[in-house]
Design a protein around this motif. Structure first.
Motif, mmCIF file in Angstrom:
data_model
loop_
_atom_site.group_PDB
_atom_site.id
_atom_site.type_symbol
_atom_site.label_atom_id
_atom_site.label_comp_id
_atom_site.label_asym_id
_atom_site.label_seq_id
_atom_site.Cartn_x
_atom_site.Cartn_y
_atom_site.Cartn_z
ATOM 1 N N HIS A 53 34.364 45.203 50.308
ATOM 2 C CA HIS A 53 34.643 44.563 51.364
ATOM 3 C C HIS A 53 35.097 43.332 51.565
ATOM 4 N N GLN A 54 33.701 42.528 51.090
ATOM 5 C CA GLN A 54 33.745 41.294 50.914
ATOM 6 C C GLN A 54 34.423 40.439 49.915
ATOM 7 N N TYR A 55 34.826 41.133 48.674
ATOM 8 C CA TYR A 55 35.388 40.501 47.599
ATOM 9 C C TYR A 55 36.901 40.788 48.076
ATOM 10 N N LEU A 56 37.365 41.854 48.763
ATOM 11 C CA LEU A 56 38.715 41.817 48.984
ATOM 12 C C LEU A 56 39.042 40.868 49.992
ATOM 13 N N LYS A 57 38.055 40.695 50.961
ATOM 14 C CA LYS A 57 38.173 39.639 52.075
ATOM 15 C C LYS A 57 38.372 38.248 51.568
ATOM 16 N N ASP A 58 37.564 38.155 50.477
ATOM 17 C CA ASP A 58 37.664 36.582 49.925
ATOM 18 C C ASP A 58 38.694 36.462 49.100
ATOM 19 N N LYS A 67 49.972 46.499 48.805
ATOM 20 C CA LYS A 67 50.673 46.881 49.936
ATOM 21 C C LYS A 67 49.653 47.450 50.876
ATOM 22 N N GLY A 68 48.631 47.857 50.598
ATOM 23 C CA GLY A 68 47.747 48.418 51.511
ATOM 24 C C GLY A 68 46.289 49.035 50.709
ATOM 25 N N VAL A 69 45.400 48.942 51.453
ATOM 26 C CA VAL A 69 44.089 49.423 50.935
ATOM 27 C C VAL A 69 43.644 50.428 51.898
ATOM 28 N N HIS A 70 43.200 51.435 51.409
ATOM 29 C CA HIS A 70 42.675 52.633 52.288
ATOM 30 C C HIS A 70 41.232 53.105 51.663
ATOM 31 N N PHE A 71 40.381 53.185 52.591
ATOM 32 C CA PHE A 71 38.776 53.395 52.560
ATOM 33 C C PHE A 71 38.791 54.842 52.704
ATOM 34 N N LEU A 72 38.208 55.746 51.961
ATOM 35 C CA LEU A 72 38.092 57.112 52.193
ATOM 36 C C LEU A 72 36.541 57.156 52.823
#
Length: 282
Positions: A53-58, A67-72
């Motif tokens: 989560h932190q890496y994708l935010k930063d 186009k999108g990130v989906h967390f299962l």
């Protein structure tokens, strides 16, 4: 528009997960390729999910336009087979790229190389690249290449008789339409790279590309590597029989050849090991 889903398979890999994510975001694809990231964390007990989560935010301005990130979601550990099953079920693109949390892609054209190959080879149900290995962050080595061309297509018979040609799932890109045809029962047993290759080879050849664009991290403390050679041998033979039964012995002749070759190779390894030990003592 070509669409590809990247499934990030992870469990307790906080030490390596940022390298995997960095190699994903550094990918270059053509303008007509849409990429989606599906995170299948199997209820990690460390900081893996938080770091994702932190890496994708930063790093949301990374080179790759996702186009999108989906967390299962899951509130308990599913195990490798069911985790892959739910990840595959969540995919709806043309292709599926696999990234396991402790591996990474070494070239920024990894995805595009596989997309181009699969688009020009409709006879293939999947493609994979030649693998670079490193064990416990030691020197990297690349597997041998035994073919004249820059790629080679394997059949179902070869996948079984050669006792698995894939080696590492992070090197694989799959045709989604073929993945959706994998029987549900295949996820009721240990679903590894060997069984994935068998499952997909029923619907098309397995394309192997000469250029290595991914790195597999081996870990001597992993469940597999930490086993003694005898236990690994027994487990592999066990899986051979499990997979044979899974397909109602339809490929029995292939499995007989596989087991014969496998046992012969293991005996050769044992003899070589003994000879080295004797030579070292003399």
């Amino acid at each position: 528009m070509t669409t590809i889903d990247i499934i990030l398979i992870c469990y307790n890999q906080e030490q390596y997960i940022e390298s995997a994510l960095k190699s994903i975001l550094l990918q270059r694809v053509k303008e007509d390729v849409a990429v989606r990231l599906i995170v299948a964390d199997d209820c990690s007990t460390d900081q893996t999910l938080l770091r994702i989560h932190q890496y994708l935010k930063d790093n949301n301005d990374g080179r790759l336009l996702i186009k999108g990130v989906h967390f299962l979601e899951t509130d308990h550990n599913l195990g490798i087979s069911r985790n892959y099953q739910r990840a595959f079920a969540a995919c709806d693109g043309d292709y599926i790229a696999i990234m396991e949390g402790d591996d990474f892609w070494t070239k920024d054209y990894h995805l595009q190389q596989h997309i181009d190959f699969l688009q020009s080879h409709p006879e293939c149900s999947m493609s994979m690249n030649r693998i670079t290995y490193t064990y416990d962050n030691g020197p990297a080595t690349i597997e041998e290449w035994h073919f004249k061309e820059d790629f080679h297509n394997f059949t179902l018979q070869e996948q079984i008789e050669w006792s698995n040609l894939l080696g590492n799932l992070s090197a694989c890109v799959l045709r989604t339409s073929c993945v959706k045809r994998i029987p549900e029962k295949n996820f009721s047993v240990y679903f590894d790279d060997f069984l994935l290759g068998i499952s997909l080879a029923e619907f098309g050849n397995l394309g192997i590309l000469k250029e290595s664009t991914s790195l597999y991290r081996g870990n001597i403390n992993s469940l597999w590597a930490s086993q003694c050679s005898i236990k690994r041998f027994v487990n592999q033979i066990h899986n051979h029989y499990v997979y044979d039964k899974l397909y109602d012995y339809k490929y029995l002749s292939f499995w007989k050849t596989c087991r014969k070759k496998f046992v012969k190779e293991e005996i050769r390894k044992i003899r070589t090991s003994i000879a080295h030990k004797i030579s070292g003592k003399s």
